[in-house]
Design a protein around this motif. Sequence first.
Motif: not given
Length: 415
Positions: A151-153, A170-171, A187-190, A274-275
């Motif tokens: 996700f983040l990259g 993506g999921g 929550r940290a990803v968000a 992003f699921v």
Amino acid sequence: MSDSPLIDSLSAAVEARPDDLTLRLHLAELLVGAGRGAEAIGHAAQVLAREPGNETAQRLMTSALGGPAPAESPAREKPAAEKPKGDDTVDWAAMEQDLGDIVPPRFAKADDEPDPVRGHADRTFDVERSTITLADVGGMQEVKKRLEVSFLGPLRNPKLRSLFGKSLRGGLLLYGPPGCGKTFLARAVAGEMGAAFISLSITDVLNMWVGSSERNLHDLFQSARGHAPCVLFLDEIDALGHKRSQLNSSSMRTVVNQLLTELDGVDGNNDGVFVLAATNAPWDIDSALRRPGRLDRTLLVLPPDKAARAAILEYHLRDRPVAGIDLGKVADATENYSGADLAHVCETAAEFAMRDSIATGEIRMISQHDMLAAAREVRPSTDAWFSTARNVAMFANESGEYDDLAAYLKKRKLR
């Protein structure tokens, strides 16, 4: 006092006997004749609140509002089929609104009854902005690396994403024993992405009315699309996406079908949505949910390692009176404990110190002895989950989707 002693006397009599409808109607008739229609409306409305079919009150109400007064009913009552059905020229809805402050409604709405939904614009969902980042997550280095690639990259490098044709849709399925921080990680990803965060649970979706559950699910995904980039977190996904072959309820099967449709983005573009889904029982999830383009990537969230356990213990002891605690030794004594188990250890140690303080009358700090005693008393809750997971990894891993779980179990010598 008015200029009519009779009206004044009847007003006093009605005030003394408010339930005497005949007296109240007589007063209303006099008020209409005296040109005091506003006062007559209030009395006629009080009668209609108790007797909605009272023809005299309806006639007086119409006259007071300036409409044509219907003819008096003849002495001989008409048969039921011939009775007038009311004056269609009167706007009763407008009248009810005008008289709302004078006459209370006959049927009051309960305090906890929600207002009816009027279209999609009236539907509201809790869209959060998380202040937690991956730096606040202790340990889990392998998990963080996987999230960076998935996700983040791609989000931080749009040119590189375009070069490799990496979509922002993506999921990712997070699974593992309970209490190990799957929700906190989402929550940290968000927060790391600076994206909106919507958490979806089974209570947000399921409804007793046919089709309402599917509509709720669609509206939640639409809200996520409208706030892209957005992390949509599906907690306890096994409850919403259980294997259809094991469901006896046709309504639940249609909910799973709707979830598949939303993940595919058939009715809307899921770019930027992003699921993230979390479950303790990935083996109960319908296999269609884990096909490419849906929840096609799986990430095992294991109990915290030693560094993470020390960080969690420090977090839960930060506001408590402590003295001489070696977090490293306590972390060694709590191997395989989940984050929730570690919070319970700190709570139990605090109870030990508080119990002695009450018994002796002197406040004492939470000590190393309290922490180790609490660690012996609180057993890790992950053992039961790994017992079940061991059977899955050994006998239901033909596709290799649980290879990371099997490797971990082998490392722990549970195979």
